[in-house]
Design an enzyme around this catalytic site. Structure first.
Site, PDB file in Angstrom:
ATOM      1  N   ASP A  35       8.339   8.965  37.734  1.00 44.26           N
ATOM      2  CA  ASP A  35       8.647   9.264  39.009  1.00 44.26           C
ATOM      3  C   ASP A  35       8.602   8.324  39.895  1.00 44.26           C
ATOM      4  O   ASP A  35       8.179   7.026  39.760  1.00 44.26           O
ATOM      5  CB  ASP A  35       7.436  10.228  39.520  1.00 44.26           C
ATOM      6  CG  ASP A  35       7.856  11.077  40.792  1.00 44.26           C
ATOM      7  OD1 ASP A  35       8.981  10.901  41.212  1.00 44.26           O
ATOM      8  OD2 ASP A  35       6.894  11.785  41.287  1.00 44.26           O
ATOM      9  N   GLY A  38      13.758   7.647  43.633  1.00 41.52           N
ATOM     10  CA  GLY A  38      14.167   7.687  45.074  1.00 41.52           C
ATOM     11  C   GLY A  38      13.570   6.639  45.954  1.00 41.52           C
ATOM     12  O   GLY A  38      14.205   6.158  46.869  1.00 41.52           O
ATOM     13  N   TRP A  40      11.979   3.935  45.552  1.00 43.36           N
ATOM     14  CA  TRP A  40      12.087   2.711  45.033  1.00 43.36           C
ATOM     15  C   TRP A  40      13.648   2.248  45.725  1.00 43.36           C
ATOM     16  O   TRP A  40      13.744   1.020  46.063  1.00 43.36           O
ATOM     17  CB  TRP A  40      12.488   2.554  43.671  1.00 43.36           C
ATOM     18  CG  TRP A  40      12.628   1.065  42.993  1.00 43.36           C
ATOM     19  CD1 TRP A  40      11.746   0.322  42.523  1.00 43.36           C
ATOM     20  CD2 TRP A  40      13.963   0.441  42.713  1.00 43.36           C
ATOM     21  NE1 TRP A  40      12.440  -0.862  42.103  1.00 43.36           N
ATOM     22  CE2 TRP A  40      13.676  -0.839  41.955  1.00 43.36           C
ATOM     23  CE3 TRP A  40      15.183   0.748  42.985  1.00 43.36           C
ATOM     24  CZ2 TRP A  40      14.719  -1.683  41.917  1.00 43.36           C
ATOM     25  CZ3 TRP A  40      16.318   0.006  42.498  1.00 43.36           C
ATOM     26  CH2 TRP A  40      16.070  -1.133  42.018  1.00 43.36           C
ATOM     27  N   HIS A  52      17.820   5.638  40.212  1.00 46.32           N
ATOM     28  CA  HIS A  52      18.036   6.260  38.982  1.00 46.32           C
ATOM     29  C   HIS A  52      18.482   5.300  37.862  1.00 46.32           C
ATOM     30  O   HIS A  52      18.237   5.230  36.787  1.00 46.32           O
ATOM     31  CB  HIS A  52      18.956   7.501  39.084  1.00 46.32           C
ATOM     32  CG  HIS A  52      18.234   8.622  39.586  1.00 46.32           C
ATOM     33  ND1 HIS A  52      16.998   8.894  39.528  1.00 46.32           N
ATOM     34  CD2 HIS A  52      18.789   9.399  40.641  1.00 46.32           C
ATOM     35  CE1 HIS A  52      16.661   9.921  40.418  1.00 46.32           C
ATOM     36  NE2 HIS A  52      17.763  10.074  41.063  1.00 46.32           N
ATOM     37  N   SER A  81      13.379  21.448  34.696  1.00 43.30           N
ATOM     38  CA  SER A  81      14.225  22.851  34.774  1.00 43.30           C
ATOM     39  C   SER A  81      14.230  22.794  36.482  1.00 43.30           C
ATOM     40  O   SER A  81      15.081  23.815  36.896  1.00 43.30           O
ATOM     41  CB  SER A  81      13.722  23.846  34.231  1.00 43.30           C
ATOM     42  OG  SER A  81      12.433  23.967  34.029  1.00 43.30           O
ATOM     43  N   TRP A  84      17.755  20.992  39.056  1.00 43.57           N
ATOM     44  CA  TRP A  84      19.050  21.470  39.493  1.00 43.57           C
ATOM     45  C   TRP A  84      18.689  21.917  40.909  1.00 43.57           C
ATOM     46  O   TRP A  84      20.094  22.105  41.536  1.00 43.57           O
ATOM     47  CB  TRP A  84      19.085  22.745  38.797  1.00 43.57           C
ATOM     48  CG  TRP A  84      19.020  22.542  37.266  1.00 43.57           C
ATOM     49  CD1 TRP A  84      18.366  22.998  36.408  1.00 43.57           C
ATOM     50  CD2 TRP A  84      20.302  22.101  36.503  1.00 43.57           C
ATOM     51  NE1 TRP A  84      18.680  22.744  35.123  1.00 43.57           N
ATOM     52  CE2 TRP A  84      20.081  21.963  35.157  1.00 43.57           C
ATOM     53  CE3 TRP A  84      21.702  21.526  36.882  1.00 43.57           C
ATOM     54  CZ2 TRP A  84      20.800  21.477  34.184  1.00 43.57           C
ATOM     55  CZ3 TRP A  84      22.340  20.787  35.926  1.00 43.57           C
ATOM     56  CH2 TRP A  84      21.997  20.842  34.394  1.00 43.57           C
ATOM     57  N   ARG A  86      18.211  19.680  42.985  1.00 43.10           N
ATOM     58  CA  ARG A  86      18.768  18.595  43.959  1.00 43.10           C
ATOM     59  C   ARG A  86      20.029  18.650  44.140  1.00 43.10           C
ATOM     60  O   ARG A  86      20.930  19.554  43.488  1.00 43.10           O
ATOM     61  CB  ARG A  86      18.515  17.014  43.041  1.00 43.10           C
ATOM     62  CG  ARG A  86      17.028  17.169  42.602  1.00 43.10           C
ATOM     63  CD  ARG A  86      16.712  15.847  42.078  1.00 43.10           C
ATOM     64  NE  ARG A  86      15.407  15.798  41.902  1.00 43.10           N
ATOM     65  CZ  ARG A  86      14.442  14.447  41.879  1.00 43.10           C
ATOM     66  NH1 ARG A  86      15.180  13.279  41.936  1.00 43.10           N
ATOM     67  NH2 ARG A  86      13.413  14.798  41.855  1.00 43.10           N
ATOM     68  N   LEU A 146      10.043   4.703  15.632  1.00 41.89           N
ATOM     69  CA  LEU A 146       9.763   5.595  16.933  1.00 41.89           C
ATOM     70  C   LEU A 146      10.524   6.760  17.136  1.00 41.89           C
ATOM     71  O   LEU A 146      11.727   6.651  16.880  1.00 41.89           O
ATOM     72  CB  LEU A 146       9.756   4.717  18.214  1.00 41.89           C
ATOM     73  CG  LEU A 146       9.532   5.222  19.641  1.00 41.89           C
ATOM     74  CD1 LEU A 146       7.877   5.553  19.670  1.00 41.89           C
ATOM     75  CD2 LEU A 146      10.086   4.451  20.674  1.00 41.89           C
ATOM     76  N   ARG A 203       1.747   9.354  34.705  1.00 42.18           N
ATOM     77  CA  ARG A 203       2.869   9.499  35.546  1.00 42.18           C
ATOM     78  C   ARG A 203       2.695   8.432  36.698  1.00 42.18           C
ATOM     79  O   ARG A 203       1.660   7.948  37.216  1.00 42.18           O
ATOM     80  CB  ARG A 203       2.418  10.857  36.321  1.00 42.18           C
ATOM     81  CG  ARG A 203       3.425  11.132  37.439  1.00 42.18           C
ATOM     82  CD  ARG A 203       3.219  12.549  38.078  1.00 42.18           C
ATOM     83  NE  ARG A 203       4.219  12.821  39.138  1.00 42.18           N
ATOM     84  CZ  ARG A 203       4.807  14.079  39.181  1.00 42.18           C
ATOM     85  NH1 ARG A 203       4.261  15.020  38.673  1.00 42.18           N
ATOM     86  NH2 ARG A 203       5.998  14.124  40.047  1.00 42.18           N
ATOM     87  N   ARG A 209       0.053  15.035  39.546  1.00 46.05           N
ATOM     88  CA  ARG A 209       0.241  16.387  38.904  1.00 46.05           C
ATOM     89  C   ARG A 209       1.098  16.475  37.875  1.00 46.05           C
ATOM     90  O   ARG A 209       1.983  15.474  37.508  1.00 46.05           O
ATOM     91  CB  ARG A 209       0.901  17.286  40.188  1.00 46.05           C
ATOM     92  CG  ARG A 209       2.042  16.882  40.762  1.00 46.05           C
ATOM     93  CD  ARG A 209       2.544  17.719  41.700  1.00 46.05           C
ATOM     94  NE  ARG A 209       3.856  17.071  42.475  1.00 46.05           N
ATOM     95  CZ  ARG A 209       3.785  16.198  43.471  1.00 46.05           C
ATOM     96  NH1 ARG A 209       2.659  16.071  44.238  1.00 46.05           N
ATOM     97  NH2 ARG A 209       4.913  15.600  44.110  1.00 46.05           N
ATOM     98  N   SER A 211       3.774  18.788  36.995  1.00 39.43           N
ATOM     99  CA  SER A 211       4.993  19.131  37.334  1.00 39.43           C
ATOM    100  C   SER A 211       5.638  19.988  36.435  1.00 39.43           C
ATOM    101  O   SER A 211       6.672  19.718  35.613  1.00 39.43           O
ATOM    102  CB  SER A 211       5.776  17.974  37.831  1.00 39.43           C
ATOM    103  OG  SER A 211       5.366  17.568  39.073  1.00 39.43           O
TER     104      SER A 211
HETATM  105  C1  FPP Z   1      12.075  10.956  39.363  1.00 41.76           C
HETATM  106  O1  FPP Z   1      12.216  10.070  40.442  1.00 41.76           O
HETATM  107  C2  FPP Z   1      13.121  10.807  38.401  1.00 41.76           C
HETATM  108  C3  FPP Z   1      13.877  11.815  37.814  1.00 41.76           C
HETATM  109  C4  FPP Z   1      14.187  12.992  38.269  1.00 41.76           C
HETATM  110  C5  FPP Z   1      14.911  11.388  36.897  1.00 41.76           C
HETATM  111  C6  FPP Z   1      14.498  10.457  35.718  1.00 41.76           C
HETATM  112  C7  FPP Z   1      15.885   9.838  35.436  1.00 41.76           C
HETATM  113  C8  FPP Z   1      15.992   8.455  34.915  1.00 41.76           C
HETATM  114  C9  FPP Z   1      14.942   7.643  34.751  1.00 41.76           C
HETATM  115  C10 FPP Z   1      17.322   7.774  34.644  1.00 41.76           C
HETATM  116  C11 FPP Z   1      17.892   8.560  33.385  1.00 41.76           C
HETATM  117  C12 FPP Z   1      17.254   8.723  32.313  1.00 41.76           C
HETATM  118  C13 FPP Z   1      17.463   8.337  31.086  1.00 41.76           C
HETATM  119  C14 FPP Z   1      16.894   9.020  29.796  1.00 41.76           C
HETATM  120  C15 FPP Z   1      18.891   7.633  30.775  1.00 41.76           C
HETATM  121  P1  FPP Z   1      12.571  10.676  41.947  1.00 41.76           P
HETATM  122  O2  FPP Z   1      14.153  10.865  42.081  1.00 41.76           O
HETATM  123  O3  FPP Z   1      11.917  12.241  41.997  1.00 41.76           O
HETATM  124  O4  FPP Z   1      11.955   9.759  43.091  1.00 41.76           O
HETATM  125  P2  FPP Z   1      11.363  10.222  44.281  1.00 41.76           P
HETATM  126  O5  FPP Z   1      10.037  10.885  44.025  1.00 41.76           O
HETATM  127  O6  FPP Z   1      10.696   8.685  44.740  1.00 41.76           O
HETATM  128  O7  FPP Z   1      12.343  10.587  45.200  1.00 41.76           O
END
Ligand code: FPP
Length: 255
Positions: A35, A38, A40, A52, A81, A84, A86, A146, A203, A209, A211
């Protein structure tokens, strides 16, 4: 792996599972809710996709750290799930990243002896991505250093409901008696049934949480929450979480 025969809920006396964990202190199975991508990006005045992208690099680092530490299985929550909801643009960016990484990383998976597994309902991502993912799953299926389980379109309540539905259907057909529906029967139908018991769940980003991630599997897992945003989570952060795990006393409901 001994997974199918592992106890679902460890025995009250502490069990073989706890003894193993206590002896070598390295968790067999680590799961991560990644998490903070966004935030970052936002802090750097960059688009969310940049977060991402940096997050995907952090997955590579975590995988390497897990291999180096001797962890057997690393499960990462790449798309829930609920994700979606977003924007179409963000979902499409995430799909694009997955497509890019699944191709680029196959050589690394082979080199490091990593077996790729998928959990969730990834079919919703469409044929093109599914074909690429299945190809990597197939190509890496004999690797044994792994297991990297990637949760795609995954929701834990849905996973448990599916197991309950299947058991109800078997009972309705008279194949099993309702009394036979116990913890082992449910665990045996979860998508993680062939993975080691979950030892450590991490996390990032300060949210505290679960989630809808591995709710059943986390019953006796140690939980580690860190303020570090996922793209900043490096090998040192992973090892710090392992060190925290090693300091914990696991009792599995006993004393
Ligand atoms: C949460 O950050 C992250 C995600 C919903 C997506 C996780 C995806 C990746 C790490 C990249 C792709 C994965 C692979 C396996 C190649 P957020 O967007 O919810 O962050 P925020 O809470 O700060 O908005």
């Amino acid at each position: 792996m001994t997974v199918a025969s592992s106890p679902v809920v460890p025995a009250v006396d502490g069990s073989r599972q706890s003894t193993v964990a206590a002896e070598n202190k390295v968790p067999r199975h680590v799961a991560i809710i990644m998490d903070g991508n966004g935030r970052w990006a936002e802090r750097r005045h960059l688009p969310r996709v940049a977060g991402h992208r940096a997050g995907a690099e952090a997955v590579r680092r975590a995988m390497q750290a897990a291999v180096d530490a001797g962890v057997e299985c690393l499960t990462v929550y790449a798309f829930s799930s609920e994700n979606w909801r977003r924007s179409e643009e963000e979902v499409s960016d995430l799909k694009g990243l997955m497509r890019f990484y699944v191709e680029r990383e196959l050589a690394t998976l082979q080199k490091e002896g990593v077996r790729l597994r998928l959990i969730g309902e990834p079919g919703k991502f469409g044929n093109e991505l599914m074909t690429k993912l299945q190809h990597s799953v197939e190509e890496t299926r004999n690797n044994n250093r792994l297991t990297l389980a990637v949760a795609l379109n995954y929701g834990s309540q849905g996973e448990i409901a599916a197991a309950a539905r299947e058991l109800a259907s078997r009972a309705a057909k008279g194949e099993i008696a309702p009394e036979q529906i116990d913890e082992a029967a449910i665990a045996g139908l979860l998508q993680t049934r062939d993975l080691p018991p979950l030892d450590l769940l991490i996390r990032t980003s300060g949210e505290v949480r679960l989630s809808n991630f591995l709710l059943w599997q986390a019953a006796y897992a140690e939980l580690v929450f860190t303020d570090t945003l996922w793209p900043d989570f490096d090998e040192a952060a992973f090892n710090e979480a392992l060190a925290e795990y090693a300091r914990r006393q696991r009792r599995f409901g006993g004393r």
